[in-house]
Design a protein around this motif. Structure first.
Motif, PDB file in Angstrom:
ATOM      1  N   CYS A 184      -2.141  -5.453   2.035  1.00  0.00           N
ATOM      2  CA  CYS A 184      -2.302  -4.788   3.336  1.00  0.00           C
ATOM      3  C   CYS A 184      -1.421  -5.427   4.401  1.00  0.00           C
ATOM      4  CB  CYS A 184      -3.772  -4.811   3.753  1.00  0.00           C
ATOM      5  SG  CYS A 184      -4.835  -3.738   2.754  1.00  0.00           S
ATOM      6  N   ILE A 185      -1.247  -6.747   4.338  1.00  0.00           N
ATOM      7  CA  ILE A 185      -0.304  -7.395   5.254  1.00  0.00           C
ATOM      8  C   ILE A 185       1.105  -6.857   5.019  1.00  0.00           C
ATOM      9  CG2 ILE A 185       0.837  -9.583   5.777  1.00  0.00           C
ATOM     10  CD1 ILE A 185      -1.870 -10.960   5.347  1.00  0.00           C
ATOM     11  N   ALA A 186       1.476  -6.698   3.746  1.00  0.00           N
ATOM     12  CA  ALA A 186       2.806  -6.173   3.426  1.00  0.00           C
ATOM     13  C   ALA A 186       2.993  -4.770   3.989  1.00  0.00           C
ATOM     14  CB  ALA A 186       3.010  -6.174   1.911  1.00  0.00           C
ATOM     15  N   VAL A 187       2.006  -3.896   3.803  1.00  0.00           N
ATOM     16  CA  VAL A 187       2.098  -2.531   4.309  1.00  0.00           C
ATOM     17  C   VAL A 187       2.127  -2.530   5.833  1.00  0.00           C
ATOM     18  CG1 VAL A 187       0.884  -0.323   4.436  1.00  0.00           C
ATOM     19  CG2 VAL A 187       1.022  -1.551   2.259  1.00  0.00           C
ATOM     20  N   TRP A 188       1.323  -3.391   6.450  1.00  0.00           N
ATOM     21  CA  TRP A 188       1.308  -3.518   7.916  1.00  0.00           C
ATOM     22  C   TRP A 188       2.692  -3.910   8.430  1.00  0.00           C
ATOM     23  CZ3 TRP A 188      -2.749  -3.309  11.671  1.00  0.00           C
ATOM     24  CH2 TRP A 188      -2.405  -3.808  12.930  1.00  0.00           C
ATOM     25  N   GLN A 189       3.282  -4.945   7.815  1.00  0.00           N
ATOM     26  CA  GLN A 189       4.594  -5.415   8.257  1.00  0.00           C
ATOM     27  C   GLN A 189       5.667  -4.352   8.066  1.00  0.00           C
ATOM     28  OE1 GLN A 189       3.986 -10.209   7.375  1.00  0.00           O
ATOM     29  NE2 GLN A 189       5.309  -9.005   6.057  1.00  0.00           N
ATOM     30  N   ALA A 190       5.602  -3.633   6.953  1.00  0.00           N
ATOM     31  CA  ALA A 190       6.590  -2.585   6.711  1.00  0.00           C
ATOM     32  C   ALA A 190       6.440  -1.449   7.705  1.00  0.00           C
ATOM     33  CB  ALA A 190       6.450  -2.063   5.283  1.00  0.00           C
ATOM     34  N   GLU A 191       5.210  -1.129   8.078  1.00  0.00           N
ATOM     35  CA  GLU A 191       4.990  -0.074   9.076  1.00  0.00           C
ATOM     36  C   GLU A 191       5.585  -0.462  10.420  1.00  0.00           C
ATOM     37  OE1 GLU A 191       3.785   3.494  10.747  1.00  0.00           O
ATOM     38  OE2 GLU A 191       3.750   2.897   8.644  1.00  0.00           O
ATOM     39  N   GLY A 192       5.606  -1.746  10.712  1.00  0.00           N
ATOM     40  CA  GLY A 192       6.144  -2.197  11.993  1.00  0.00           C
ATOM     41  C   GLY A 192       7.655  -2.238  12.049  1.00  0.00           C
ATOM     42  N   ALA A 193       8.327  -2.124  10.909  1.00  0.00           N
ATOM     43  CA  ALA A 193       9.798  -2.139  10.874  1.00  0.00           C
ATOM     44  C   ALA A 193      10.334  -0.730  11.087  1.00  0.00           C
ATOM     45  CB  ALA A 193      10.282  -2.704   9.544  1.00  0.00           C
ATOM     46  N   ARG A 194      11.480  -0.631  11.741  1.00  0.00           N
ATOM     47  CA  ARG A 194      12.027   0.682  12.079  1.00  0.00           C
ATOM     48  C   ARG A 194      13.079   1.177  11.090  1.00  0.00           C
ATOM     49  NH1 ARG A 194      10.649   2.504  17.196  1.00  0.00           N
ATOM     50  NH2 ARG A 194       9.749   0.963  18.604  1.00  0.00           N
TER      51      ARG A 194
END
Length: 308
Positions: A184-194
């Motif tokens: 979930c941290i990985a998905v969260w971080q990827a969502e924050g990247a543009r």
């Protein structure tokens, strides 16, 4: 003479509060998507994650000499290649159970979706991920014969035993917590990247990093319920000393519950820290086609996001 036009600066990443809003909006989109589409997206996600699992099996099973002389290198390499499946899932917007455990929890807590949407989505995605994983294991691995000879077939059966028989129930449960916390941290971080490269990098590091740090996910480390839908049934297909009932009773249930707890370790702090004044009513109206109300419900970015 007029000064040249300077384009407005666009940050390369979203703020945590913007990511939290994007997660809730993703859950609303999932809630409004037809059930059959959710199932087939989940089917594809199960198959895609199995691609990464197969790569890890081939690398570890095909390196008995290196494993005997330097097992740490094999673990790091397996950890490096496994996230390819998650990257494909996230970039294509497919349905993965473990990330949905996070986003639907956040949306239900903020009343952006009704409570019954959570168990319905989890149920449909669970069976979709399972169907895709079993299809990949049986049709594209077992019946193609690509790893049906030694040492690969021996590793497949021994690995299934290590995942579903050797550890105790509570150990699989605890490994499931650590696993989905990092997923979930990985998905969260990827969502924050543009941009795409940043999204892939943000996905890769937590998934790769967790493997050598906590021994290794793909041998006897953390347990991902969807990855195990490929690893363990594949071992059963290759005649591991393990029954389907034993797999469900011990590995599936324990890792499923552990993954839920791991998702909560990301979802609950996110709601507490960033969504205290979130206006779910305005979001629901916007998703239904009405006018968006209130500044708290505005979307941080116009793209569909990673977690579809």
């Amino acid at each position: 003479m007029a000064a040249p036009y300077a384009p407005a600066y666009t940050p390369s990443t979203l703020k945590p509060a913007e990511v939290a809003i994007a997660m809730v909006e993703a859950a609303v989109r999932k809630h409004n998507t037809r059930i059959d589409m959710i199932f087939f997206k989940a089917f594809l996600a199960g198959a895609m994650l199995s691609f990464g699992g197969l790569l890890a099996e081939v690398l570890q099973g095909g390196s008995p000499g290196l494993t005997a002389s330097n097992p740490g290198i094999v673990k790091v390499l397996a950890g490096f290649i496994f996230p390819v499946g998650l990257a494909m899932i996230v970039l294509q917007g497919q349905e993965l159970l473990t990330s949905n455990m996070m986003v639907f929890t956040m949306a239900v807590l903020k009343r952006a979706v009704p409570w019954w949407s959570l168990p319905l989505n989890w149920l449909v995605v669970t069976f979709g991920n399972l169907a895709g994983s079993l299809f990949f294991a049986a049709i594209l691995v077992k019946y193609t014969g690509i790893i049906s000879t030694a040492p690969y077939n021996q590793f497949v059966t021994s690995f299934a035993i290590k995942k579903a028989v050797t550890p105790l129930w509570y150990q699989i449960f605890l490994r499931g917590i650590g696993c989905n916390w990092l997923v979930c941290i990985a998905v969260w971080q990827a969502e924050g990247a543009r941009d795409t490269v940043s999204k892939i990098y943000a996905l890769w590091i937590p998934i790769w990093a967790r493997l050598p740090t906590f021994f290794i996910f793909v041998t006897c480390g953390f347990d991902h319920v969807v990855a195990n839908m490929f690893f363990i049934p594949l071992g059963i297909l290759f005649h591991a000393n393990l029954t389907t009932a034993e797999y469900i009773r011990k590995s599936f249930i324990a890792s499923y519950l552990g993954n839920i707890v791991g998702a909560l370790l990301v979802a609950l702090p996110a709601v507490y820290f960033y969504l205290g004044d979130y206006n779910a009513g305005g979001l629901v109206e916007a998703e239904a086609g009405g006018a968006r109300e209130g500044s708290g419900s505005s979307s941080p970015h116009k793209n569909e996001g990673l977690v579809k």
